[in-house]
Design a protein around this motif. Structure first.
Motif, short mmCIF file in Angstrom:
data_model
loop_
_atom_site.label_atom_id
_atom_site.label_comp_id
_atom_site.label_asym_id
_atom_site.label_seq_id
_atom_site.Cartn_x
_atom_site.Cartn_y
_atom_site.Cartn_z
N GLY A 171 -5.67 96.77 65.30
CA GLY A 171 -5.34 96.21 66.62
C GLY A 171 -4.24 95.17 66.54
N MET A 172 -3.94 94.60 67.65
CA MET A 172 -2.92 93.55 67.74
C MET A 172 -3.51 92.43 68.58
N ALA A 173 -3.09 91.21 68.29
CA ALA A 173 -3.61 90.06 69.03
C ALA A 173 -3.51 90.31 70.54
N ARG A 174 -4.54 89.87 71.24
CA ARG A 174 -4.60 90.03 72.69
C ARG A 174 -3.38 89.41 73.36
N LEU A 175 -2.97 88.23 72.94
CA LEU A 175 -1.83 87.56 73.58
C LEU A 175 -0.52 88.28 73.28
N VAL A 176 -0.38 88.76 72.05
CA VAL A 176 0.85 89.51 71.70
C VAL A 176 0.88 90.82 72.49
N SER A 177 -0.27 91.49 72.56
CA SER A 177 -0.34 92.76 73.30
C SER A 177 0.01 92.54 74.77
N HIS A 178 -0.53 91.49 75.34
CA HIS A 178 -0.26 91.19 76.75
C HIS A 178 1.24 90.94 76.96
N CYS A 179 1.86 90.18 76.04
CA CYS A 179 3.30 89.93 76.15
C CYS A 179 4.10 91.22 76.04
N ALA A 180 3.64 92.14 75.19
CA ALA A 180 4.33 93.42 75.06
C ALA A 180 4.20 94.20 76.37
N GLU A 181 3.00 94.18 76.97
CA GLU A 181 2.79 94.86 78.24
C GLU A 181 3.67 94.29 79.33
N LEU A 182 3.89 92.99 79.29
CA LEU A 182 4.72 92.32 80.30
C LEU A 182 6.21 92.51 80.02
N PRO A 238 -16.72 91.06 70.30
CA PRO A 238 -16.47 91.35 71.72
C PRO A 238 -15.36 92.39 71.89
N LEU A 239 -15.20 92.85 73.13
CA LEU A 239 -14.16 93.82 73.45
C LEU A 239 -12.92 93.10 73.98
N THR A 240 -11.78 93.48 73.45
CA THR A 240 -10.53 92.83 73.82
C THR A 240 -9.54 93.90 74.24
N LYS A 241 -8.79 93.62 75.31
CA LYS A 241 -7.73 94.57 75.68
C LYS A 241 -6.52 94.28 74.81
N MET A 242 -6.12 95.28 74.08
CA MET A 242 -5.03 95.08 73.11
C MET A 242 -4.41 96.43 72.75
N HIS A 243 -3.27 96.37 72.08
CA HIS A 243 -2.71 97.58 71.49
C HIS A 243 -3.53 97.92 70.27
#
Lengths: 453, 453
Positions: free
Chosen positions: A343-354, A318-323
């Motif tokens: 890539g980087m885990a979706r949850l880690v990427s999201h935390c970085a974005e936040l 699947p497609l995931t939003k990530m770094h």
């Protein structure tokens, strides 16, 4: 005797539940999309690859998810893992900082990976699965799934990134000792492997390619499922035992970290140490700085794009939003094979974005220098992956010295380097360099990202 | 959760004193003789090689010898080591026996050896020594002394038996990571090494030869002493922390061993687990069977002569009465390099003569088969040396099954095999055989024993 150097919890204090950061995030991470429809996927879409219990963990927003007794029973062999105060390392660095490390190398496979492999094997066994396929970089995940397979009586087939397969014969031997089958990837056993080899017969492989091969095989047989060693929510979830124990151990020590560091490839070790502390912070607790340390030659957080991308090279996932550096990006063949992921885990990427966590990229030679200094001070030879955290810890400790601050630094020492000694030999022989990726290849891989927002 | 599988003591329960079996033996062991005068040696004779504090331990008859605080402080990093109940292994063997193992692979160097290397480095540092020389077989002792050298700021020069030097490059890398220098033995750096090479340039080396080289170098420089990794009384003494802790852990478990097993090369691991239990037995306590397990290809207890012999090949050491295959005997180049020694510790030999312990010889292939079965059950891959104990444990467990007896079996798992994976690879590839020594060479070596009684 002097002050404690080791904080040990008895086995009754192994966490009874994993911690799910999704429950405490200010906003949920962007949905995972079906590659065909571009619509959010549902549990059924993942059913060919994973047992339903793991899929439900993958999509859960519950804060706590109970750890099954048979999994805790196996955790008891090495958990709770020790939290060490690295006093000799502090002295060697002449820093006022207090340096603690949570040591995951005490597991039988020598890294944090069994925290998830044991859980995944348990749920698959429970679901009647007979065989697991997986990918491995440095071999830490592969050997951990092999271990779990031997405990639960599951066949395990492992696609090992070719450059690591050649660099780390001892890791391969470990997987075989546990009874697993290990194949160099790209291989001729899958359509995706054959397609890559047709283009470039000497391809060094990548985690993205090995994932494609393992997924392809798992999707073909009913009795076979796929197991991933990082990146996914449920894998990060299983690793939170690291941070949950560390919080209790800091209670024992009467201390609390100001800075938390972990090396990050797919993100599971990093999330394992960081998320329980981040959760406390999000619920109003103290707010340590949290730093994901990645290789300068594969810097998804610090140089990648935050965008939807595939988890593998053949675009079977699947497609995931990530770094991401782009799913077609092939990192150079440096020695920290566990960090060679686009890539980087979706949850880690999201935390970085936040803005909840920082990224830091460090070069290979400084990492080995750091690892040797650590080994000579503390006796433990870190895995090349873990050296990234050690390298960043030294930077922090020297900053503390320059600023005259006695900060408390915590890092996850994700594994030992016993199966990676060739890398140390090469380092001493002056044969390692600070590899860098090809900027034009990176640009091309980023340009080729799917146009989904 | 189910019953405990791991018995853990907190760090305050690291023994405060080592246990000296000499105090409890019904008769003292025969004296060590000066090779020139054939008279019992005095402390002064050993002064060129060892600091006086270790010499006093070597000749002591005190029951308890205090462990210095700085040594205990370093022990705290991994001690008390865990005692495990091997439930999955019991199930795999379908035995009514209860199998426990004391796991010494948790030390930073991966074996029991740091129990003595740390102590030896401490006393040498205290005596103003700058450099230590030593021999190593498989590399467990060499890497442990390298570790101790890095902690105490001592230079360490290691003569590594050539066959192991070639078989185990990762072990070498570990020693170098700790900052030691490692040379293949026989080498051109010493007269004794050059003499051997002149006769046979491709000589595989032996512990006896490597000892000669290390002793020769140490005797030449005032700032340099020699450190031995087994055999001597003070080395066995330091290893008794293993058995002392195990006794306390059996208290926790509410159990007590009927049979105790350890692999035996020079005898330090074996004595470490066995002597504290044997001491209790000699003082009127329960009397477990105690079995020293040795390789069929180098069977000093079961096939050697109990006679005065040299500890090394070049005859630089004093004469000791022990079970010996003859100091000129070169064992075949099998993979358990730590067990390739022609003699057996004086104290272990004396106990065997007194009928207090048994010897058992096991062949290489059965050992690897045992090690693989253990790894698949318990997750820990044993060192090839430790596999000898595992092999004998399986025999005992199957005997218990045949006899319908639920005996309690304890063994020392002296170290992990992470640096020995090539041996496992060779085993899986069918490249290992049950090597045997040359009977005529053994007869010649025994005929050449010094005529001292």
């Amino acid at each position: 005797m002097s002050d404690p150097i080791k904080y040990v919890l008895d086995e009754t204090r192994i966490p009874k539940a994993w911690y799910n950061i999704v429950a405490d995030l200010p906003t949920p991470p962007p949905p995972v999309l079906h590659p065909g429809t571009l619509q959010p996927i549902g549990p059924g879409d993942l059913a060919p690859l994973f047992p339903m219990s793991l899929i439900l963990q993958e999509v859960s927003a519950e804060r706590e998810i109970e750890i099954p007794t048979p999994v805790r029973d196996i955790y008891r062999q090495w958990r709770p893992s020790p939290l060490f105060r690295a006093r000799r390392f502090e002295q060697a660095l002449d820093t006022p900082a207090k340096i603690y490390f949570k040591y995951e190398g005490v597991s039988p496979a020598g890294s944090h990976k069994p925290n998830s492999s044991i859980a995944q094997a348990f749920y698959n066994k429970e679901a009647g699965v007979k065989r697991l396929t997986t990918e491995t970089g440095a071999g830490q995940w592969g050997s951990s799934l092999a271990l779990a397979g031997s405990f639960f009586g599951l066949e395990v087939d492992i696609f090992m990134v070719r450059v690591s397969y050649n660099q780390k014969p001892y890791r391969r031997a470990l997987m075989e000792t546990y009874g697993a089958r290990c194949v160099a990837s790209p291989s001729n056993e899958t359509a995706s492997g054959r397609a890559i080899l047709a283009q470039r017969p000497d391809h060094p492989g990548s985690l993205g390619i090995a994932i494609s091969e393992a997924v392809e095989v798992a999707a073909q047989r009913d009795d076979t499922k796929y197991a991933l060693g990082s990146v996914l929510n449920h894998v990060l979830l299983h690793q939170t035992v690291i941070g949950l124990e560390a919080i209790e151990q800091f209670d024992m020590a009467g201390d609390y970290p100001d800075v938390i560091l972990g090396c990050a490839g797919g993100g599971s070790n990093f999330a394992g140490i960081a998320f329980p502390f981040l959760g406390k912070s999000l619920r109003g607790g103290p707010k340590p700085r949290i730093v994901a340390v990645e290789p300068a030659a594969c810097p998804s957080i610090t140089r990648g794009k935050y965008a939807y991308d595939f988890g593998d090279t053949a675009h079977l996932t699947p497609l995931t939003k990530m770094h991401t550096l782009g799913s077609t990006f092939t990192p150079p063949g440096f020695h920290a094979g566990g960090l060679r992921y686009h890539g980087m885990a979706r949850l880690v990427s999201h935390c970085a974005e936040l803005g909840l966590i920082e990224g830091l990229a460090v070069p290979q030679l400084a990492c080995f220098e750091a690892g040797v200094q650590f080994a000579r001070s503390e006796g433990i030879v870190p895995a090349p992956e873990s050296n990234h955290a050690v390298c960043a810890v030294i930077q922090e400790a020297l900053r503390c010295k320059a600023e005259g601050k006695a900060e408390t630094i915590l890092f996850s020492l994700s594994g030992h380097g016993h199966f990676d000694m060739q890398a140390y030999t090469d380092y001493f022989a002056g044969q390692l360099v600070d590899q860098s990726y090809d900027e034009s290849e990176l640009a091309m891989a980023l340009a080729g990202l799917p146009s989904v927002s």
